[in-house]
Design an enzyme around this catalytic site. Structure first.
Site, PDB file in Angstrom:
ATOM      1  N   ASP A  19       0.949  -1.318  -0.111  1.00 32.47           N
ATOM      2  CA  ASP A  19      -0.096   0.363  -0.189  1.00 32.47           C
ATOM      3  C   ASP A  19       0.778   1.128  -0.019  1.00 32.47           C
ATOM      4  O   ASP A  19       1.516   1.460   1.192  1.00 32.47           O
ATOM      5  CB  ASP A  19      -0.651  -0.543   1.177  1.00 32.47           C
ATOM      6  CG  ASP A  19      -1.549   1.104   1.575  1.00 32.47           C
ATOM      7  OD1 ASP A  19      -2.980   1.387   0.949  1.00 32.47           O
ATOM      8  OD2 ASP A  19      -1.366   2.075   1.701  1.00 32.47           O
ATOM      9  N   TYR A  29       2.638   9.397   0.183  1.00 23.88           N
ATOM     10  CA  TYR A  29       4.191   8.960   1.231  1.00 23.88           C
ATOM     11  C   TYR A  29       5.014   9.075   0.646  1.00 23.88           C
ATOM     12  O   TYR A  29       6.627   8.751   1.586  1.00 23.88           O
ATOM     13  CB  TYR A  29       2.968   7.599   0.970  1.00 23.88           C
ATOM     14  CG  TYR A  29       2.040   6.764   1.814  1.00 23.88           C
ATOM     15  CD1 TYR A  29       1.391   7.788   2.315  1.00 23.88           C
ATOM     16  CD2 TYR A  29       1.493   5.721   1.554  1.00 23.88           C
ATOM     17  CE1 TYR A  29       0.297   7.268   3.324  1.00 23.88           C
ATOM     18  CE2 TYR A  29       0.423   5.466   1.978  1.00 23.88           C
ATOM     19  CZ  TYR A  29      -0.180   6.556   2.805  1.00 23.88           C
ATOM     20  OH  TYR A  29      -1.203   6.475   3.870  1.00 23.88           O
ATOM     21  N   LYS A  32      -3.131   5.736  -4.133  1.00 22.02           N
ATOM     22  CA  LYS A  32      -3.768   6.865  -3.448  1.00 22.02           C
ATOM     23  C   LYS A  32      -3.684   8.087  -4.719  1.00 22.02           C
ATOM     24  O   LYS A  32      -2.654   8.584  -4.500  1.00 22.02           O
ATOM     25  CB  LYS A  32      -3.533   7.277  -2.136  1.00 22.02           C
ATOM     26  CG  LYS A  32      -4.224   5.446  -1.803  1.00 22.02           C
ATOM     27  CD  LYS A  32      -3.888   5.807  -0.004  1.00 22.02           C
ATOM     28  CE  LYS A  32      -3.913   5.022   0.604  1.00 22.02           C
ATOM     29  NZ  LYS A  32      -2.540   4.294   0.734  1.00 22.02           N
ATOM     30  N   HIS A  74      -7.959   9.696  -1.816  1.00 28.62           N
ATOM     31  CA  HIS A  74      -7.341   9.422  -0.790  1.00 28.62           C
ATOM     32  C   HIS A  74      -8.116   9.970   0.059  1.00 28.62           C
ATOM     33  O   HIS A  74      -7.823  10.090   1.847  1.00 28.62           O
ATOM     34  CB  HIS A  74      -6.451  10.309  -0.881  1.00 28.62           C
ATOM     35  CG  HIS A  74      -5.078   9.778   0.645  1.00 28.62           C
ATOM     36  ND1 HIS A  74      -3.689   9.876   0.063  1.00 28.62           N
ATOM     37  CD2 HIS A  74      -4.863   9.372   1.666  1.00 28.62           C
ATOM     38  CE1 HIS A  74      -2.855   9.267   1.736  1.00 28.62           C
ATOM     39  NE2 HIS A  74      -3.355   8.963   2.191  1.00 28.62           N
TER      40      HIS A  74
END
Length: 315
Positions: A47, A52, A81, A112
């Site tokens: 994921d 990120y 996302k 997201h």
């Protein structure tokens, strides 16, 4: 590991446990090594997200593993996302993600947050002037286009309340396959689980241990005396108990640890057998949401003036 799968509303299966790769505190080399180790342990769901900063590490590690024969592309499940600054053009955003990953498609692409920012607002914590009015219908049309073009196998959402799910379904041609939200024994998401189950939307749990080790996380879940007592009773760890609780509710779990021992420990959750008394004790736990999303709430530019607006009273 094939038995530890969940079937989504489009018939595609997804591994019941995934490795989260939120990695601001780690360099790329450390993240890549952790992913390679995770593959050897049996992890098959990875994921990531644009925000990120881990897409390059995920793509590089998985590409190397595919090329050296450790795993085949069809055996892994990759989630990324759509960040708020990319709601204007989800197709271009996903194409950029795929270029970074070095892949032809992702398995799951999620909205997201139900928040839209100006195109240049690419930081995790937005400024007040970064917000734009959310046009979810337009955003979801772009997500459906990603699916139609074969850039992803599934589309879904993250951090959506029951009310926002219902609103989305009013106009969606394709229902979301997943809603990824915070869920753990101290934030059980009972109402949202019921809503998602009614619409055959799979609920996937992030921070299933309370996100200890993250800047915004807490040790409250694994340090809870009831969780610890149940773990001792079953000769398990508190983390394994918390994860097995989530799995027992029909959810998948996204665990975030690059520590090899904890990665192995988390995989052991499948072997834990909780009984009715354990569930009864967990049901008594005080509820406490950790990821509250305060940065997406303000009195002037955000569509959400209060946290109750953001979560529609599910807080």
């Amino acid at each position: 590991m094939r038995s530890h799968q969940v079937r989504l509303n489009n018939g595609i299966t997804m591994p019941a446990i995934g490795l989260g790769t939120y990695s601001f505190q780690y360099d790329r080399e450390t993240a890549e090594l952790a992913i390679r180790i995770a593959l050897k342990m049996g992890y098959r769901h990875f994921d990531t997200a644009k925000i990120y900063g881990s897409e390059p590490a995920v793509g590089s590690a998985l590409t190397k593993a595919i090329l050296d024969g450790t795993v085949e592309r069809g055996d892994i499940f990759v989630t990324s996302k759509l960040w708020g600054s990319d709601h204007h053009d989800p197709v271009s955003a996903l194409k950029q993600t795929l270029q970074i990953l070095g892949m032809e498609y992702v398995d799951m692409y999620l909205v997201h947050w139900p928040v839209k920012f100006k195109p240049w607002a690419c930081q995790a914590v937005p400024k007040e002037e970064d917000f734009e009015e959310l046009d979810l219908e337009s955003t979801w049309a772009g997500m459906e286009k990603c699916l139609e073009m074969g850039l992803c196998r599934c589309i879904g959402v993250s951090n959506f309340s029951s009310k926002k799910i219902e609103r989305l379904l009013d106009f969606a041609s394709v229902a979301p396959a997943v809603n990824q939200v915070e869920m753990h024994p101290m934030w059980k998401q009972s109402k949202l689980r019921e809503t998602c189950a009614h619409h055959k939307i799979h609920l996937s749990a992030y921070s299933p241990l309370g996100a200890p080790g993250n800047a915004w996380g807490s040790m409250a879940v694994v340090d809870n005396p009831i969780i610890q007592a149940i773990a001792q009773k079953h000769n398990a760890t508190p983390a394994q108990v918390a994860l097995k609780w989530g799995l027992s509710k029909g959810s998948s779990v996204i665990v975030k640890s690059f520590n090899q021992n904890r990665m192995k420990e988390n995989m052991g959750c499948f072997d834990v057998k909780l009984d009715d008394q354990d569930f009864f004790e967990i049901d008594k736990l005080e509820q406490w949401k950790i990821m509250r999303g305060e940065c997406y709430v303000n009195q002037t530019t955000s569509p959400y003036r209060t946290l109750r607006d953001l979560w529609d009273d599910e807080i």
